[in-house]
Design a protein around this motif. Structure first.
Motif, PDB file in Angstrom:
ATOM      1  N   ALA A   1     -35.532  42.009 142.428  1.00 39.83           N
ATOM      2  CA  ALA A   1     -36.956  41.662 142.405  1.00 39.83           C
ATOM      3  C   ALA A   1     -37.300  40.651 141.321  1.00 39.83           C
ATOM      4  N   ARG A   2     -36.400  40.420 140.403  1.00 36.57           N
ATOM      5  CA  ARG A   2     -36.647  39.463 139.320  1.00 36.57           C
ATOM      6  C   ARG A   2     -36.056  38.079 139.604  1.00 36.57           C
ATOM      7  N   LEU A   3     -35.485  37.908 140.776  1.00 35.43           N
ATOM      8  CA  LEU A   3     -34.904  36.614 141.141  1.00 35.43           C
ATOM      9  C   LEU A   3     -35.965  35.693 141.726  1.00 35.43           C
ATOM     10  N   SER A   4     -35.658  34.414 141.750  1.00 32.27           N
ATOM     11  CA  SER A   4     -36.567  33.457 142.382  1.00 32.27           C
ATOM     12  C   SER A   4     -36.476  33.602 143.897  1.00 32.27           C
ATOM     13  N   MET A   5     -37.479  33.083 144.599  1.00 30.61           N
ATOM     14  CA  MET A   5     -37.451  33.136 146.063  1.00 30.61           C
ATOM     15  C   MET A   5     -36.241  32.388 146.613  1.00 30.61           C
ATOM     16  N   LYS A   6     -35.902  31.288 145.986  1.00 34.16           N
ATOM     17  CA  LYS A   6     -34.758  30.503 146.456  1.00 34.16           C
ATOM     18  C   LYS A   6     -33.468  31.314 146.348  1.00 34.16           C
ATOM     19  N   ASN A   7     -33.283  32.000 145.209  1.00 36.97           N
ATOM     20  CA  ASN A   7     -32.095  32.831 145.043  1.00 36.97           C
ATOM     21  C   ASN A   7     -32.104  34.020 145.993  1.00 36.97           C
ATOM     22  N   LEU A   8     -33.275  34.608 146.227  1.00 35.23           N
ATOM     23  CA  LEU A   8     -33.345  35.726 147.168  1.00 35.23           C
ATOM     24  C   LEU A   8     -32.896  35.290 148.555  1.00 35.23           C
ATOM     25  N   ALA A   9     -33.323  34.106 148.975  1.00 37.43           N
ATOM     26  CA  ALA A   9     -32.916  33.605 150.286  1.00 37.43           C
ATOM     27  C   ALA A   9     -31.400  33.445 150.352  1.00 37.43           C
ATOM     28  N   ARG A  10     -30.804  32.983 149.278  1.00 36.27           N
ATOM     29  CA  ARG A  10     -29.346  32.829 149.236  1.00 36.27           C
ATOM     30  C   ARG A  10     -28.648  34.176 149.168  1.00 36.27           C
ATOM     31  N   PHE A  11     -29.174  35.091 148.362  1.00 35.12           N
ATOM     32  CA  PHE A  11     -28.505  36.368 148.139  1.00 35.12           C
ATOM     33  C   PHE A  11     -28.617  37.314 149.330  1.00 35.12           C
ATOM     34  N   ARG A  12     -29.513  37.017 150.278  1.00 32.99           N
ATOM     35  CA  ARG A  12     -29.576  37.814 151.507  1.00 32.99           C
ATOM     36  C   ARG A  12     -28.259  37.717 152.272  1.00 32.99           C
ATOM     37  N   CYS A  13     -27.518  36.655 152.050  1.00 29.65           N
ATOM     38  CA  CYS A  13     -26.262  36.423 152.776  1.00 29.65           C
ATOM     39  C   CYS A  13     -25.045  37.036 152.090  1.00 29.65           C
ATOM     40  N   VAL A  14     -25.208  37.631 150.923  1.00 26.06           N
ATOM     41  CA  VAL A  14     -24.062  38.168 150.171  1.00 26.06           C
ATOM     42  C   VAL A  14     -23.450  39.373 150.879  1.00 26.06           C
ATOM     43  N   CYS A  15     -24.293  40.333 151.241  1.00 29.91           N
ATOM     44  CA  CYS A  15     -23.785  41.517 151.931  1.00 29.91           C
ATOM     45  C   CYS A  15     -24.938  42.184 152.683  1.00 29.91           C
ATOM     46  N   LYS A  16     -24.584  43.082 153.586  1.00 29.00           N
ATOM     47  CA  LYS A  16     -25.607  43.776 154.385  1.00 29.00           C
ATOM     48  C   LYS A  16     -26.540  44.608 153.520  1.00 29.00           C
ATOM     49  N   THR A  17     -26.013  45.212 152.492  1.00 30.66           N
ATOM     50  CA  THR A  17     -26.839  46.051 151.617  1.00 30.66           C
ATOM     51  C   THR A  17     -27.926  45.224 150.944  1.00 30.66           C
ATOM     52  N   TRP A  18     -27.557  44.064 150.380  1.00 32.34           N
ATOM     53  CA  TRP A  18     -28.553  43.201 149.737  1.00 32.34           C
ATOM     54  C   TRP A  18     -29.550  42.689 150.761  1.00 32.34           C
ATOM     55  N   ARG A  19     -29.073  42.302 151.943  1.00 38.96           N
ATOM     56  CA  ARG A  19     -29.978  41.810 152.989  1.00 38.96           C
ATOM     57  C   ARG A  19     -30.989  42.889 153.352  1.00 38.96           C
TER      58      ARG A  19
END
Length: 136
Positions: free
Chosen positions: A15-33
């Motif tokens: 929740a402390r990440l930027s929107m841009k990083n959140l969009a990227r980090f959604r692709c890291v794993c199913k749990t994060w998505r």
């Protein structure tokens, strides 16, 4: 995330990440998505994020920090508009609700857009525009 990191802590970190990083980090794993896409996460993100304002100028959409918590940032981050720039004109209007934007486009069409997830949908003309023949 790993089994040693509780989900509540993962939510607080993400929740402390930027929107841009959140969009990227959604692709890291199913749990994060799943965490990032959860409605409860969006509420938590809004609660701890500084107030933001989307501004349209210089043929682009920019995210402005209205609380001034980042005084060192002189150039606001530009949002990646998902359509061709020719769809935007000087009379573009941006409305928002819970991080989702409603943007007016040329030819009286609307676009519903979530910049953090990069999802968007262009809607046909809803029929609520002033026709040039019916001027007051």
């Amino acid at each position: 995330m790993s089994k040693s990191l509780p989900e509540e802590l993962s939510v607080e970190i993400l929740a402390r990440l930027s929107m841009k990083n959140l969009a990227r980090f959604r692709c890291v794993c199913k749990t994060w998505r799943d965490i990032i896409n959860h409605r409860g996460f969006a509420k938590r993100y809004r609660d701890i994020s500084p107030a933001k304002f989307v501004s349209f100028y210089d043929k682009g959409f920019y995210l402005l920090d209205v609380e001034g918590k980042n005084p060192g940032i002189t150039t606001p981050p530009k949002l990646d508009f998902p359509l061709d720039q020719s769809m935007i004109d000087e009379s573009t209007c941006v409305l928002h609700c819970d991080g989702t934007l409603c943007v007016t486009l040329k030819h009286h069409t609307l676009m519903i857009w979530n910049p953090s997830s990069k999802h968007f949908k262009v809607l046909p003309n809803p029929g609520i525009f002033k026709h040039p023949r019916f001027r007051l």
